[in-house]
Enzyme design. Structure first.
Site, mmCIF file in Angstrom:
data_model
loop_
_atom_site.group_PDB
_atom_site.id
_atom_site.type_symbol
_atom_site.label_atom_id
_atom_site.label_comp_id
_atom_site.label_asym_id
_atom_site.label_seq_id
_atom_site.Cartn_x
_atom_site.Cartn_y
_atom_site.Cartn_z
ATOM 1 N N GLY A 1 -0.453 -1.846 -3.037
ATOM 2 C CA GLY A 1 -1.917 -1.914 -3.154
ATOM 3 C C GLY A 1 -2.475 -0.912 -4.039
ATOM 4 O O GLY A 1 -3.764 -0.958 -4.153
ATOM 5 N N GLU B 1 3.743 0.041 5.434
ATOM 6 C CA GLU B 1 2.562 0.597 6.530
ATOM 7 C C GLU B 1 2.922 0.751 7.639
ATOM 8 O O GLU B 1 2.407 1.597 8.351
ATOM 9 C CB GLU B 1 1.643 -0.494 6.129
ATOM 10 C CG GLU B 1 0.866 -0.536 4.812
ATOM 11 C CD GLU B 1 0.654 -1.764 4.276
ATOM 12 O OE1 GLU B 1 0.447 -2.733 4.830
ATOM 13 O OE2 GLU B 1 0.511 -1.999 2.937
ATOM 14 N N LYS C 1 -1.193 -9.024 5.785
ATOM 15 C CA LYS C 1 -1.548 -7.588 6.382
ATOM 16 C C LYS C 1 -2.563 -8.020 7.282
ATOM 17 O O LYS C 1 -2.913 -9.009 8.085
ATOM 18 C CB LYS C 1 -1.865 -6.757 5.274
ATOM 19 C CG LYS C 1 -0.576 -6.583 4.260
ATOM 20 C CD LYS C 1 -0.913 -5.466 3.459
ATOM 21 C CE LYS C 1 0.545 -5.281 2.291
ATOM 22 N NZ LYS C 1 0.309 -4.260 1.543
ATOM 23 N N HIS D 1 8.164 -2.607 7.208
ATOM 24 C CA HIS D 1 7.155 -2.546 6.206
ATOM 25 C C HIS D 1 6.624 -1.111 6.290
ATOM 26 O O HIS D 1 6.480 -0.450 7.072
ATOM 27 C CB HIS D 1 5.796 -3.535 6.570
ATOM 28 C CG HIS D 1 5.136 -3.599 5.186
ATOM 29 N ND1 HIS D 1 3.895 -2.674 4.980
ATOM 30 C CD2 HIS D 1 5.137 -4.469 4.488
ATOM 31 C CE1 HIS D 1 3.569 -3.170 3.929
ATOM 32 N NE2 HIS D 1 4.278 -4.201 3.521
ATOM 33 N N GLU E 1 10.166 -2.443 -1.745
ATOM 34 C CA GLU E 1 8.893 -2.212 -1.930
ATOM 35 C C GLU E 1 8.680 -0.691 -2.058
ATOM 36 O O GLU E 1 8.448 -0.077 -1.161
ATOM 37 C CB GLU E 1 7.857 -2.754 -0.617
ATOM 38 C CG GLU E 1 8.090 -4.072 -0.541
ATOM 39 C CD GLU E 1 6.852 -4.675 0.311
ATOM 40 O OE1 GLU E 1 5.901 -5.498 -0.275
ATOM 41 O OE2 GLU E 1 6.673 -4.398 1.490
ATOM 42 N N SER F 1 2.051 -4.640 -5.768
ATOM 43 C CA SER F 1 1.161 -5.283 -7.059
ATOM 44 C C SER F 1 1.888 -6.402 -7.677
ATOM 45 O O SER F 1 1.570 -6.300 -9.002
ATOM 46 C CB SER F 1 0.695 -4.116 -7.753
ATOM 47 O OG SER F 1 0.015 -3.082 -6.692
ATOM 48 N N ASN G 1 2.390 -11.507 2.448
ATOM 49 C CA ASN G 1 2.033 -10.927 3.630
ATOM 50 C C ASN G 1 0.573 -10.589 3.430
ATOM 51 O O ASN G 1 -0.270 -9.805 2.807
ATOM 52 C CB ASN G 1 2.818 -9.416 3.705
ATOM 53 C CG ASN G 1 2.419 -8.497 4.649
ATOM 54 O OD1 ASN G 1 1.728 -8.846 5.536
ATOM 55 N ND2 ASN G 1 2.999 -7.374 4.583
HETATM 56 P P1 13P Z 1 0.528 -5.573 -2.619
HETATM 57 O O1 13P Z 1 0.877 -6.849 -3.373
HETATM 58 O O2 13P Z 1 -1.054 -5.712 -2.160
HETATM 59 O O3 13P Z 1 0.742 -4.427 -3.588
HETATM 60 O O4 13P Z 1 1.295 -5.385 -1.134
HETATM 61 C C1 13P Z 1 2.718 -5.321 -1.189
HETATM 62 C C2 13P Z 1 3.154 -5.582 -0.022
HETATM 63 O O5 13P Z 1 3.132 -4.514 0.818
HETATM 64 C C3 13P Z 1 3.759 -6.767 0.389
HETATM 65 O O6 13P Z 1 4.415 -6.515 1.793
#
Ligand code: 13P
Length: 257
Positions: free
Chosen positions: A174, A98, A14, A96, A168, A214, A12
């Site tokens: 992140g 976010e 983002k 997701h 997640e 992560s 992803n």
């Molecule tokens: P990170 O791997 O940067 O923690 O992000 C995970 C994520 O949100 C994947 O959709």
């Protein structure tokens, strides 16, 4: 990992990369890919979907980070299933963290979007997971259950075959903090039991439940060694082709190990 289920590993991006970086990334991942064993998808930003789709190789699936739940029409700024199909998209993220917690999407909107993905013949990666305060209050399984029941409302067992669930935990995204393999396994096992109860043991057994938060090459192997962890959804580490490929290799390794 249970060898009955094909692992799924997603990248992803983002809201990262420019066109040049995105093309370099997909070329590098494509160059590393070896056949078989793992379903691999990339989720670039919307403006680069067609360009990435033209360069994609090695059996990598093209994914979209979002969708709007209506057909083409007066929805300024949104992107329809028709457009995603036109771009060669195969898989779409819904729910997701976010989008839930930064943009403000409700469980109901996530459900509408997930239904739209499935009605359009695409695969949905439905993302769920608890906030830190919910975890500390012991509500992890309850939050996952609420998001799953709401997200899958009105979705048939047949349609469920085109759903991947991504657990997640929001506090792990992140942040560099990863769930321990045991924590991930506990959450995934509870999710699978829920799907078995909501649909059938066969549907629960076939469901791919992947972990995100992560994940990196150094922890992917131990996470994916867990019986109910069927792959990963990766943000930061997937922006480096070698790291992302290392995670794909960990998924493949968990099948033989
Ligand atoms: P990170 O791997 O940067 O923690 O992000 C995970 C994520 O949100 C994947 O959709």
């Amino acid at each position: 990992m249970n060898t009955q289920r094909t692992p799924f590993v997603g990248s992803n991006w983002k809201m990262n990369t420019n066109a040049q970086e995105g093309f370099a990334l997909i070329d590098a991942i494509g160059g590393l890919m070896q056949d078989g064993g793992v379903d691999v998808a990339v989720f670039p930003p919307f403006p680069y979907l067609m360009g990435i789709g033209e360069r994609i190789k090695g059996g990598i699936l093209l994914g979209a980070q979002d969708i709007w739940h209506n057909g083409n029409g007066a929805f300024t700024g949104e992107v329809s299933a028709e457009m995603l199909n036109d771009c060669g998209v195969n898989t779409v993220l819904t729910g997701h963290s976010e989008r839930r917690h930064v943009i403000g999407e409700s469980d109901e909107l996530v459900n509408l979007k997930t239904k739209r993905v499935l009605e359009s013949g695409l695969t949905a990666v439905l993302c769920i997971g608890e906030l830190l305060e919910e975890r500390e209050a012991g509500e992890t399984d309850a939050v996952n259950e609420r998001q799953i029941r709401a997200g899958l409302a009105g979705i048939s067992e047949e349609q469920l075959g085109k759903v991947v669930l991504a657990y997640e935990p929001v506090w792990a995204i992140g942040t560099g903090k990863t769930a321990t393999p045991e924590d991930a396994q506990n959450a995934h096992a509870a999710i699978r039991a829920l799907i078995c109860g909501m649909y059938s043991p066969a549907a629960g057994g076939a469901m791919r439940i992947i972990y995100g938060g992560s994940m990196k090459p150094s922890n992917a192997g131990e996470l994916m060694a867990m019986t109910d962890v069927d792959g990963g959804l990766i943000g930061g580490a997937s922006l480096k082709a070698d790291d992302f490929y290392g995670i794909i290799e960990a998924a493949r390794g968990s099948l033989v190990g």
